[in-house]
Design a protein around this motif. Structure first.
Motif, PDB file in Angstrom:
ATOM      1  N   LEU A 147       0.833  -1.204   0.000  1.00  0.00           N
ATOM      2  CA  LEU A 147       0.000   0.000   0.000  1.00  0.00           C
ATOM      3  C   LEU A 147       0.872   1.261   0.000  1.00  0.00           C
ATOM      4  CD1 LEU A 147      -2.831   1.075  -0.027  1.00  0.00           C
ATOM      5  CD2 LEU A 147      -2.891   0.934   2.465  1.00  0.00           C
ATOM      6  N   ALA A 148       1.973   1.240   0.742  1.00  0.00           N
ATOM      7  CA  ALA A 148       2.897   2.374   0.738  1.00  0.00           C
ATOM      8  C   ALA A 148       3.447   2.597  -0.666  1.00  0.00           C
ATOM      9  CB  ALA A 148       4.030   2.129   1.732  1.00  0.00           C
ATOM     10  N   ALA A 149       3.803   1.500  -1.336  1.00  0.00           N
ATOM     11  CA  ALA A 149       4.329   1.603  -2.702  1.00  0.00           C
ATOM     12  C   ALA A 149       3.280   2.183  -3.646  1.00  0.00           C
ATOM     13  CB  ALA A 149       4.780   0.226  -3.185  1.00  0.00           C
ATOM     14  N   ILE A 150       2.034   1.752  -3.507  1.00  0.00           N
ATOM     15  CA  ILE A 150       0.952   2.246  -4.363  1.00  0.00           C
ATOM     16  C   ILE A 150       0.744   3.738  -4.155  1.00  0.00           C
ATOM     17  CG2 ILE A 150      -1.560   2.184  -4.672  1.00  0.00           C
ATOM     18  CD1 ILE A 150      -1.364  -0.872  -4.228  1.00  0.00           C
ATOM     19  N   LEU A 151       0.756   4.191  -2.909  1.00  0.00           N
ATOM     20  CA  LEU A 151       0.577   5.616  -2.621  1.00  0.00           C
ATOM     21  C   LEU A 151       1.710   6.442  -3.225  1.00  0.00           C
ATOM     22  CD1 LEU A 151      -0.590   5.465   1.116  1.00  0.00           C
ATOM     23  CD2 LEU A 151      -2.009   6.012  -0.885  1.00  0.00           C
ATOM     24  N   LEU A 152       2.947   5.979  -3.049  1.00  0.00           N
ATOM     25  CA  LEU A 152       4.098   6.720  -3.562  1.00  0.00           C
ATOM     26  C   LEU A 152       4.126   6.723  -5.090  1.00  0.00           C
ATOM     27  CD1 LEU A 152       6.799   5.506  -1.011  1.00  0.00           C
ATOM     28  CD2 LEU A 152       5.860   7.821  -1.213  1.00  0.00           C
ATOM     29  N   GLU A 153       3.767   5.603  -5.699  1.00  0.00           N
ATOM     30  CA  GLU A 153       3.747   5.538  -7.164  1.00  0.00           C
ATOM     31  C   GLU A 153       2.647   6.425  -7.740  1.00  0.00           C
ATOM     32  OE1 GLU A 153       3.350   1.389  -7.821  1.00  0.00           O
ATOM     33  OE2 GLU A 153       5.392   0.941  -7.137  1.00  0.00           O
ATOM     34  N   ASN A 154       1.484   6.447  -7.073  1.00  0.00           N
ATOM     35  CA  ASN A 154       0.384   7.301  -7.510  1.00  0.00           C
ATOM     36  C   ASN A 154       0.780   8.771  -7.403  1.00  0.00           C
ATOM     37  OD1 ASN A 154      -2.158   8.945  -7.200  1.00  0.00           O
ATOM     38  ND2 ASN A 154      -3.115   6.952  -7.546  1.00  0.00           N
ATOM     39  N   ALA A 155       1.425   9.137  -6.290  1.00  0.00           N
ATOM     40  CA  ALA A 155       1.860  10.513  -6.087  1.00  0.00           C
ATOM     41  C   ALA A 155       2.880  10.920  -7.147  1.00  0.00           C
ATOM     42  CB  ALA A 155       2.454  10.674  -4.690  1.00  0.00           C
ATOM     43  N   ALA A 156       3.801  10.013  -7.459  1.00  0.00           N
ATOM     44  CA  ALA A 156       4.817  10.307  -8.476  1.00  0.00           C
ATOM     45  C   ALA A 156       4.183  10.453  -9.855  1.00  0.00           C
ATOM     46  CB  ALA A 156       5.869   9.202  -8.483  1.00  0.00           C
ATOM     47  N   ASN A 161       1.281  15.285  -3.792  1.00  0.00           N
ATOM     48  CA  ASN A 161       1.242  14.521  -2.544  1.00  0.00           C
ATOM     49  C   ASN A 161      -0.167  14.065  -2.200  1.00  0.00           C
ATOM     50  OD1 ASN A 161       3.983  14.514  -1.837  1.00  0.00           O
ATOM     51  ND2 ASN A 161       3.849  16.570  -0.939  1.00  0.00           N
ATOM     52  N   VAL A 162      -1.146  14.509  -2.969  1.00  0.00           N
ATOM     53  CA  VAL A 162      -2.533  14.128  -2.719  1.00  0.00           C
ATOM     54  C   VAL A 162      -2.926  13.000  -3.660  1.00  0.00           C
ATOM     55  CG1 VAL A 162      -4.926  14.883  -2.606  1.00  0.00           C
ATOM     56  CG2 VAL A 162      -3.085  16.467  -1.976  1.00  0.00           C
ATOM     57  N   VAL A 163      -3.278  11.866  -3.087  1.00  0.00           N
ATOM     58  CA  VAL A 163      -3.728  10.716  -3.864  1.00  0.00           C
ATOM     59  C   VAL A 163      -5.256  10.695  -3.830  1.00  0.00           C
ATOM     60  CG1 VAL A 163      -3.702   8.197  -4.054  1.00  0.00           C
ATOM     61  CG2 VAL A 163      -1.640   9.421  -3.309  1.00  0.00           C
ATOM     62  N   HIS A 164      -5.875  10.964  -4.967  1.00  0.00           N
ATOM     63  CA  HIS A 164      -7.342  10.991  -5.029  1.00  0.00           C
ATOM     64  C   HIS A 164      -7.846   9.579  -5.309  1.00  0.00           C
ATOM     65  CE1 HIS A 164      -7.747  15.363  -4.819  1.00  0.00           C
ATOM     66  NE2 HIS A 164      -6.670  15.431  -5.592  1.00  0.00           N
ATOM     67  N   ALA A 165      -8.188   8.876  -4.260  1.00  0.00           N
ATOM     68  CA  ALA A 165      -8.681   7.501  -4.382  1.00  0.00           C
ATOM     69  C   ALA A 165      -9.410   7.126  -3.105  1.00  0.00           C
ATOM     70  CB  ALA A 165      -7.529   6.537  -4.633  1.00  0.00           C
ATOM     71  N   ARG A 206       6.991  11.313   2.949  1.00  0.00           N
ATOM     72  CA  ARG A 206       7.402  10.335   1.933  1.00  0.00           C
ATOM     73  C   ARG A 206       8.476   9.403   2.473  1.00  0.00           C
ATOM     74  NH1 ARG A 206       6.717  11.544  -3.869  1.00  0.00           N
ATOM     75  NH2 ARG A 206       5.129  13.149  -4.095  1.00  0.00           N
ATOM     76  N   LYS A 207       9.389   9.943   3.274  1.00  0.00           N
ATOM     77  CA  LYS A 207      10.478   9.135   3.812  1.00  0.00           C
ATOM     78  C   LYS A 207       9.937   8.025   4.712  1.00  0.00           C
ATOM     79  CE  LYS A 207      14.905   9.500   6.246  1.00  0.00           C
ATOM     80  NZ  LYS A 207      15.852  10.432   6.931  1.00  0.00           N
ATOM     81  N   GLY A 208       8.898   8.374   5.501  1.00  0.00           N
ATOM     82  CA  GLY A 208       8.294   7.375   6.365  1.00  0.00           C
ATOM     83  C   GLY A 208       7.664   6.244   5.560  1.00  0.00           C
ATOM     84  N   LEU A 209       6.926   6.605   4.504  1.00  0.00           N
ATOM     85  CA  LEU A 209       6.321   5.586   3.650  1.00  0.00           C
ATOM     86  C   LEU A 209       7.379   4.771   2.926  1.00  0.00           C
ATOM     87  CD1 LEU A 209       3.245   7.363   1.989  1.00  0.00           C
ATOM     88  CD2 LEU A 209       3.232   5.610   3.769  1.00  0.00           C
ATOM     89  N   SER A 210       8.455   5.425   2.497  1.00  0.00           N
ATOM     90  CA  SER A 210       9.537   4.709   1.819  1.00  0.00           C
ATOM     91  C   SER A 210      10.187   3.695   2.752  1.00  0.00           C
ATOM     92  CB  SER A 210      10.598   5.693   1.318  1.00  0.00           C
ATOM     93  OG  SER A 210      10.048   6.576   0.366  1.00  0.00           O
ATOM     94  N   HIS A 211      10.254   4.031   4.015  1.00  0.00           N
ATOM     95  CA  HIS A 211      10.849   3.120   4.997  1.00  0.00           C
ATOM     96  C   HIS A 211      10.021   1.853   5.147  1.00  0.00           C
ATOM     97  CE1 HIS A 211      13.280   1.908   8.411  1.00  0.00           C
ATOM     98  NE2 HIS A 211      12.167   1.696   9.097  1.00  0.00           N
ATOM     99  N   VAL A 212       8.671   1.997   4.984  1.00  0.00           N
ATOM    100  CA  VAL A 212       7.795   0.817   5.085  1.00  0.00           C
ATOM    101  C   VAL A 212       8.172  -0.189   4.031  1.00  0.00           C
ATOM    102  CG1 VAL A 212       5.418  -0.006   4.871  1.00  0.00           C
ATOM    103  CG2 VAL A 212       5.887   2.148   6.027  1.00  0.00           C
ATOM    104  N   ARG A 213       8.641   0.283   2.866  1.00  0.00           N
ATOM    105  CA  ARG A 213       8.902  -0.585   1.717  1.00  0.00           C
ATOM    106  C   ARG A 213      10.181  -1.398   1.873  1.00  0.00           C
ATOM    107  NH1 ARG A 213       8.201   2.998  -3.591  1.00  0.00           N
ATOM    108  NH2 ARG A 213       8.346   0.932  -4.521  1.00  0.00           N
ATOM    109  N   ARG A 214      10.975  -1.105   2.889  1.00  0.00           N
ATOM    110  CA  ARG A 214      12.250  -1.824   3.040  1.00  0.00           C
ATOM    111  C   ARG A 214      12.047  -3.174   3.714  1.00  0.00           C
ATOM    112  NH1 ARG A 214      16.017   3.238   5.144  1.00  0.00           N
ATOM    113  NH2 ARG A 214      15.772   4.502   3.267  1.00  0.00           N
TER     114      ARG A 214
END
Length: 214
Positions: A147-156, A161-165, A206-214
């Motif tokens: 889910l963290a990856a999906i949010l970051l990919e959607n934002a990119a 930084n707002v994911v409309h979903a 973003r850094k916090g979400l990126s950390h989840v992906r590790r």
């Protein structure tokens, strides 16, 4: 629906020269095709975004991949060449302009054009890789990582930084239940990584979400 001159098409689609085609405009939320439907035409995307997804009788769904400028759908091609029905559905996420050709003309194109065959074979290889990566993520990745990856990919993808979903839409993307997404997002919110709103998720860290992906 309207015809367009060939010189309006991008270079990637110049192999369509000599093949009758039509350019159509597809609004948001319109279906390009539905699962179990036959294939009448093959589409080549000029712009916009189209989501290809697989549904289950229980109502659950998972996003397989997206189509953007320069793309075409291998499921439609497979349907046209060997399988009489589509094995998934496709819906427009951002208004799309699509070049379409009949399945008969697509067969002729594949027979006579080396460039068309190279395009199609390259597309099959790319989509196979996408689906294998998706399978790996679903089977081996924790849901909070996914889910963290999906949010970051959607934002990119949308440079925001707002994911409309909605939670339901994110669950479809992740291939899980809405309740699972709601639980994980609440954990992200408690950690200060996101802010939850109606139909949107705002990324605060973003850094916090990126950390989840590790």
């Amino acid at each position: 629906m309207h015809n367009a001159p060939l010189n309006d098409l991008p270079e990637i689609f110049t192999f369509l020269e000599g093949t009758p085609y039509t350019v159509i405009t597809m609004p948001v939320d319109s279906y390009v095709f539905r699962e179990h439907e036959g294939c009448g035409r093959i589409g080549f995307v000029l712009d916009g975004s189209i989501k290809v997804f697989k549904e289950h009788p229980t109502g659950r769904a998972i996003t397989l991949y997206r189509l953007g400028a320069g793309d075409s759908c291998i499921l439609s091609m497979s349907c046209a060449m060997s399988n009489p029905i589509h094995q998934a559905s496709a819906i427009v996420e951002e208004e799309a302009h699509v070049v379409t050709v009949t399945t008969a003309d697509f067969h002729s194109l594949m027979e006579r054009s080396t460039a068309a065959r190279q395009y199609v074979f390259g597309l099959f290889a790319e989509r196979l890789t996408d689906v294998l990566l998706l399978l790996e993520e679903v089977v081996f990745q924790r849901m909070d990582e996914r889910l963290a990856a999906i949010l970051l990919e959607n934002a990119a993808r949308h440079a925001s930084n707002v994911v409309h979903a909605t939670h339901e839409e994110l669950a479809e993307e992740a291939g899980t239940a809405r309740e699972v997404v709601t639980r994980v997002l609440k954990e992200f919110s408690v950690n200060g990584w996101v802010e939850l709103g109606r139909g949107k998720v705002t990324i605060l860290d973003r850094k916090g979400l990126s950390h989840v992906r590790r």
